[in-house]
Design a protein around this motif. Structure first.
Motif, PDB file in Angstrom:
ATOM      1  N   PRO A 284       0.805  -1.233   0.000  1.00 47.62           N
ATOM      2  CA  PRO A 284       0.000   0.000   0.000  1.00 47.62           C
ATOM      3  C   PRO A 284       0.841   1.288   0.000  1.00 47.62           C
ATOM      4  CG  PRO A 284      -0.962  -1.604   1.493  1.00 47.62           C
ATOM      5  CD  PRO A 284       0.369  -2.165   1.064  1.00 47.62           C
ATOM      6  N   ALA A 285       1.824   1.365   0.879  1.00 49.90           N
ATOM      7  CA  ALA A 285       2.625   2.589   0.950  1.00 49.90           C
ATOM      8  C   ALA A 285       3.436   2.776  -0.331  1.00 49.90           C
ATOM      9  CB  ALA A 285       3.551   2.544   2.171  1.00 49.90           C
ATOM     10  N   ARG A 288       1.204   4.218  -2.961  1.00 47.22           N
ATOM     11  CA  ARG A 288       1.046   5.669  -2.712  1.00 47.22           C
ATOM     12  C   ARG A 288       2.242   6.444  -3.239  1.00 47.22           C
ATOM     13  NH1 ARG A 288      -2.821   7.882   0.341  1.00 47.22           N
ATOM     14  NH2 ARG A 288      -3.944   6.553   1.805  1.00 47.22           N
ATOM     15  N   TYR A 349     -16.062 -11.811  -1.410  1.00 49.26           N
ATOM     16  CA  TYR A 349     -16.137 -10.738  -2.391  1.00 49.26           C
ATOM     17  C   TYR A 349     -17.129  -9.664  -1.964  1.00 49.26           C
ATOM     18  CZ  TYR A 349     -16.330  -8.511  -6.978  1.00 49.26           C
ATOM     19  OH  TYR A 349     -16.269  -7.621  -8.010  1.00 49.26           O
ATOM     20  N   SER A 350     -18.250 -10.072  -1.375  1.00 47.14           N
ATOM     21  CA  SER A 350     -19.239  -9.063  -0.988  1.00 47.14           C
ATOM     22  C   SER A 350     -18.726  -8.246   0.202  1.00 47.14           C
ATOM     23  CB  SER A 350     -20.595  -9.705  -0.689  1.00 47.14           C
ATOM     24  OG  SER A 350     -20.512 -10.548   0.430  1.00 47.14           O
ATOM     25  N   PHE A 351     -17.935  -8.888   1.078  1.00 50.04           N
ATOM     26  CA  PHE A 351     -17.325  -8.137   2.184  1.00 50.04           C
ATOM     27  C   PHE A 351     -16.324  -7.119   1.628  1.00 50.04           C
ATOM     28  CE2 PHE A 351     -14.004  -7.647   5.502  1.00 50.04           C
ATOM     29  CZ  PHE A 351     -14.783  -7.101   6.503  1.00 50.04           C
ATOM     30  N   ASP A 352     -15.423  -7.580   0.773  1.00 53.90           N
ATOM     31  CA  ASP A 352     -14.422  -6.674   0.191  1.00 53.90           C
ATOM     32  C   ASP A 352     -15.092  -5.546  -0.604  1.00 53.90           C
ATOM     33  OD1 ASP A 352     -12.233  -7.994   1.252  1.00 53.90           O
ATOM     34  OD2 ASP A 352     -11.796  -9.145  -0.556  1.00 53.90           O
ATOM     35  N   SER A 353     -16.130  -5.903  -1.349  1.00 53.05           N
ATOM     36  CA  SER A 353     -16.832  -4.886  -2.153  1.00 53.05           C
ATOM     37  C   SER A 353     -17.364  -3.768  -1.263  1.00 53.05           C
ATOM     38  CB  SER A 353     -18.016  -5.510  -2.903  1.00 53.05           C
ATOM     39  OG  SER A 353     -17.572  -6.449  -3.835  1.00 53.05           O
ATOM     40  N   PHE A 354     -18.001  -4.166  -0.171  1.00 55.76           N
ATOM     41  CA  PHE A 354     -18.564  -3.152   0.721  1.00 55.76           C
ATOM     42  C   PHE A 354     -17.456  -2.301   1.335  1.00 55.76           C
ATOM     43  CE2 PHE A 354     -19.972  -1.450   4.753  1.00 55.76           C
ATOM     44  CZ  PHE A 354     -21.148  -0.810   4.383  1.00 55.76           C
ATOM     45  N   MET A 355     -16.380  -2.952   1.771  1.00 59.84           N
ATOM     46  CA  MET A 355     -15.281  -2.230   2.424  1.00 59.84           C
ATOM     47  C   MET A 355     -14.615  -1.249   1.458  1.00 59.84           C
ATOM     48  SD  MET A 355     -15.539  -3.336   5.465  1.00 59.84           S
ATOM     49  CE  MET A 355     -14.090  -2.604   6.236  1.00 59.84           C
ATOM     50  N   ILE A 356     -14.481  -1.658   0.214  1.00 58.55           N
ATOM     51  CA  ILE A 356     -13.850  -0.786  -0.782  1.00 58.55           C
ATOM     52  C   ILE A 356     -14.736   0.422  -1.070  1.00 58.55           C
ATOM     53  CG2 ILE A 356     -13.257  -0.674  -3.245  1.00 58.55           C
ATOM     54  CD1 ILE A 356     -12.089  -3.577  -2.865  1.00 58.55           C
ATOM     55  N   ARG A 357     -16.026   0.184  -1.200  1.00 55.66           N
ATOM     56  CA  ARG A 357     -16.936   1.313  -1.462  1.00 55.66           C
ATOM     57  C   ARG A 357     -17.002   2.247  -0.257  1.00 55.66           C
ATOM     58  NH1 ARG A 357     -20.335  -2.664  -3.966  1.00 55.66           N
ATOM     59  NH2 ARG A 357     -21.660  -2.676  -2.116  1.00 55.66           N
ATOM     60  N   ALA A 358     -17.030   1.662   0.938  1.00 55.70           N
ATOM     61  CA  ALA A 358     -17.111   2.492   2.149  1.00 55.70           C
ATOM     62  C   ALA A 358     -15.854   3.355   2.286  1.00 55.70           C
ATOM     63  CB  ALA A 358     -17.301   1.614   3.376  1.00 55.70           C
ATOM     64  N   ARG A 359     -14.709   2.752   1.957  1.00 54.36           N
ATOM     65  CA  ARG A 359     -13.451   3.477   2.038  1.00 54.36           C
ATOM     66  C   ARG A 359     -13.423   4.634   1.043  1.00 54.36           C
ATOM     67  NH1 ARG A 359      -9.037   4.273  -0.334  1.00 54.36           N
ATOM     68  NH2 ARG A 359      -7.190   4.779   0.876  1.00 54.36           N
ATOM     69  N   ARG A 361     -15.796   6.340  -0.032  1.00 51.63           N
ATOM     70  CA  ARG A 361     -16.631   7.449   0.444  1.00 51.63           C
ATOM     71  C   ARG A 361     -16.007   8.137   1.657  1.00 51.63           C
ATOM     72  NH1 ARG A 361     -20.742   3.641   0.661  1.00 51.63           N
ATOM     73  NH2 ARG A 361     -20.597   3.865   2.900  1.00 51.63           N
TER      74      ARG A 361
END
Lengths: 362, 362
Positions: A284-285, A288, A349-359, A361
């Motif tokens: 991740p770093a 960036r 996948y549904s967990f990751d999808s939600f986390m990615i969208r929440a992030r 926002r």
């Protein structure tokens, strides 16, 4: 007790101890093995597995089992390293199977192939899906025994000098990409290039090549490709979860005491997941920093992904028609993959999808 | 040599061997430890980690270090098992930290909390993100040292007798869900229920409760919930990547010879990833069987996920205001999570997305 009896008793004790000694020596013999890595030491994630592994093996045996590790080319060239293990000149080599794709394309299947498994699925296939048993059945003819030893996670698709928007943009594109992935991309018009790691930067800078793939943010950053080929494509669909193996001379493996085998297996298993964790912690770093340094992230266009999947399936059919080993291993992996995604699309996948969208926002 | 000299020499040999013996015994002492699991043996994925671990420890030490493992309640009740390890009555307990949420909510952070990390990210946080160091700093006051010992992957959201479409449908819903997750769901109107595993089926059947969460397809199938509560929701957003720990009496851990420590660490690391691989390999077929047996898959409505995220964040703020340990560990994990998804959304997620869509098309 009379002196004579005492001495005799001591003699008996000494005798029985002497008898016991070889048994102890046999159980924990002093062993010094050599491990030739397929990577330079500068790739601390990939090469680091050797440090993690050898430290555990040494610590667990009070220093009796020592594994000396060497960078690619230090004691044997990478192309020859597998043969050196096969004939017992060197005990172990660290490499993804696809380094030996030229020997037999089956080597690629257990490292990674386009549109294969992700890292977790690959690990499941290897350890609980029968994958690594197939690997060892295949490698037995080379007198080699292998254990999974690392994974990078899904790699990036590489650095491109220009944006690519359609399959037509791939026509004549000189892309540093090797083995089976190169063969698949060739069907889309790409001209695969094989260039040693150190020569890639100047080749990209001069425009001798148009694109190059390497690993992912943390490793790629060290080579500075973002300065000469700013478009950073994803995903590296030919390396969804590449496995690095520790390949061991089979005869020497079988001679190891049971305790040392257990230690090698557990230490290799630890090194295997430790490599993935390092990548996951460090990427991740690095991503960036690369973006701050001018890298422009681009997803491969859907059209290209679709065309590549079609080309990959054709390639697998062609190789399978003339190579039974490839066919057996590939079909086993493909069946496993299709079942895995049935499940992964639900909870993971549904967990990751939600986390990615929440992030996204915030 | 005269007989007398010979005997004297034998005596010296016996003497020096006798001197050497305690050193060998110290380096590889015979140890017998007890491990109390938090799970019944019927959960072969979770409980199986103990078999994998203890076999490696025994093999690696030629049987000198034996770990006897016991199902929950066999030698000590689950609520007391942590205290037994803390005071040294039992050497080890296998449990997710949140079993001890009642002692301190900080225990939940290193097991799992709603909207935490997925399994790979959790492993990266533990081993290369500083997570497990925080865990051990926290557990030191209990005289406990812990190593990661397993992960289930993202769990399912559980079995519901009726469909839930809006947050309003959660009002008064009697849901078997424990600890911090229950506390969060309570903010949405849920009435959390704590019922032992064996009593859940009849409670669902009679309608004493409306819903129950357990683990995922492979474990859930054994309990037959699909027959009495057909709606199978996903994802279990309160367990995106729950970590099971092996918690060890700290004083006894520190007394172990260096070699045994290395063996325990590598064997636990192997067991840790082996559990995840087992789940990943076994869940797909179990999911197929459950659906064939009447389970109806439902994603949690976006509205409910959003409301739960808001409730979770409020809960974390409330606990953080009065618990410094929780605050420190939670904020560390949250910062790591946000960086992880920055990277995972690029290569991993786009690869999985393509593979899932390609599979759906056949």
């Amino acid at each position: 007790m009379k002196r004579r009896q005492f001495l005799a008793a001591a003699g008996v004790a000494a005798g029985s101890t002497t008898l016991a000694r070889p048994a102890i020596a046999q159980a924990n013999p002093e062993i010094r093995w050599r491990l030739s890595s397929g990577f330079p030491k500068s790739l601390d994630t990939l090469y680091g597995a050797n440090e993690v592994f050898s430290r555990y093996v040494s610590d667990a045996t009070d220093g009796r089992f020592q594994v000396q590790h060497f960078a690619a080319g230090e004691i044997v060239g990478m192309p020859q390293a597998f043969d050196a293990v096969s004939n017992g000149t060197v005990e172990m080599v660290q490499a993804p199977g696809y380094y030996y794709y030229g020997k037999d394309p089956t080597f690629a299947v257990f490292a990674d192939i386009p549109f294969g498994l992700n890292a977790r699925q690959k690990h499941a296939w290897m350890t609980h899906g029968g994958g690594n048993e197939l690997v060892n059945t295949f490698l037995a003819r080379y007198n080699v025994h292998a254990v999974p030893y690392g994974n990078t996670g899904t790699q990036m698709g590489g650095w491109f000098r220009k944006e690519i928007k359609t399959v037509a943009d791939l026509q004549g594109l000189k892309f540093r990409i090797a083995g089976l992935a190169g063969q698949v991309m060739q069907k889309l018009g790409v001209v695969p290039q094989q260039i040693p790691g150190g020569d890639v930067y100047p080749a990209l800078e001069r425009g001798t090549i148009d694109a190059a793939e390497w690993v992912g943010p943390y490793d790629d950053e060290k080579l500075g490709f973002n300065k000469v080929a700013p478009f950073y494509y994803y995903p590296g669909f030919w390396e969804g979860g590449p496995t690095v193996h520790l390949m061991i001379n089979k005869a020497k493996w079988e001679e190891l005491p049971k305790a040392y085998k257990a230690i090698v297996e557990a230490a290799a298993s630890h090194a295997n997941m430790d490599m993935l964790a390092k990548y996951d912690a460090r990427n991740p770093a690095a991503l960036r920093r690369l973006v701050a340094g001018g890298a422009q992230l681009r997803p491969f266009p859907q059209e290209i992904m679709e065309a590549a999947l079609k080309a990959a399936n054709e390639t697998y059919d062609e190789i399978s028609a003339k190579n039974e080993d490839f066919k057996r291993m590939y079909e086993h992996l493909r069946a496993f993959r299709n079942e895995e995604y049935l499940w992964f699309q639900v909870a993971e996948y549904s967990f990751d999808s939600f986390m990615i969208r929440a992030r996204a926002r915030g």
